[in-house]
Design an enzyme around this catalytic site. Sequence first.
Site, mmCIF file in Angstrom:
data_model
loop_
_atom_site.group_PDB
_atom_site.id
_atom_site.type_symbol
_atom_site.label_atom_id
_atom_site.label_comp_id
_atom_site.label_asym_id
_atom_site.label_seq_id
_atom_site.Cartn_x
_atom_site.Cartn_y
_atom_site.Cartn_z
ATOM 1 N N ASP A 7 0.873 -1.174 0.000
ATOM 2 C CA ASP A 7 0.000 0.000 0.000
ATOM 3 C C ASP A 7 0.914 1.229 0.000
ATOM 4 O OD1 ASP A 7 0.858 0.413 2.618
ATOM 5 O OD2 ASP A 7 -1.141 0.382 3.506
ATOM 6 N N CYS A 64 3.079 -2.987 4.048
ATOM 7 C CA CYS A 64 2.221 -1.835 4.362
ATOM 8 C C CYS A 64 2.996 -1.007 5.390
ATOM 9 C CB CYS A 64 0.831 -2.265 4.836
ATOM 10 S SG CYS A 64 0.757 -3.145 6.397
ATOM 11 N N THR A 66 2.943 -0.979 8.726
ATOM 12 C CA THR A 66 3.466 -1.811 9.821
ATOM 13 C C THR A 66 3.771 -3.235 9.385
ATOM 14 O OG1 THR A 66 1.222 -2.467 10.372
ATOM 15 C CG2 THR A 66 2.135 -0.556 11.563
ATOM 16 N N HIS A 97 10.236 -23.556 9.490
ATOM 17 C CA HIS A 97 9.232 -24.220 10.339
ATOM 18 C C HIS A 97 7.792 -24.019 9.895
ATOM 19 C CE1 HIS A 97 12.001 -24.612 14.138
ATOM 20 N NE2 HIS A 97 12.517 -25.177 13.058
ATOM 21 N N HIS A 132 7.295 -30.474 11.268
ATOM 22 C CA HIS A 132 6.664 -29.191 10.959
ATOM 23 C C HIS A 132 5.533 -29.353 9.946
ATOM 24 C CE1 HIS A 132 9.720 -27.385 13.363
ATOM 25 N NE2 HIS A 132 10.667 -27.934 12.611
#
Length: 145
Positions: A7, A64, A66, A97, A132
């Site tokens: 964004d 974005c 954050t 993992h 995993h």
Amino acid sequence: MIVIGSDHGGFSLKEEIKKHLEARGTQYVDIGCHNTNSVDYPDIAKEACQKITDGQCNMGILICGTGIGISMAANKVKGIRAACCSDCFSAKYTRLHNNANVLCMGGRIVAPGLAEMMVDLFLDTQFEGGRHQRRIDKITAIEQE
Ligand code: RB5
């Protein structure tokens, strides 16, 4: 083939990462945004993740402000395992993992040099499988509920 998107909050870091992908010879498709005009990160996440789930791309990088909102949106798409990372250990271990197929970062958090290191670790680390895989299968089972 990598899909990359952001964004407006991640636009500047996306442009830096594109230069890094070019330098390392990694092909990518940039689904935008293409300037700093305000856009909604769920739209970018959805379009990018669909390129992975339909097989056009095998991994994604989403940014974005954050890294959080775009990772939340990406993880709503079936088959997507998006990891929001701000450090190299997480970027490596989410491949080992979690078999993550999308790396999310915050353009207002992560500096370009660190982001490039995380991109390299993410793209160059193979899933370990084994125990995993069972856990990934359980994530997929939650998706089917
Ligand atoms: C946009 O201002 C900002 O909210 C977005 O880039 C992101 O940080 C959301 O999680």
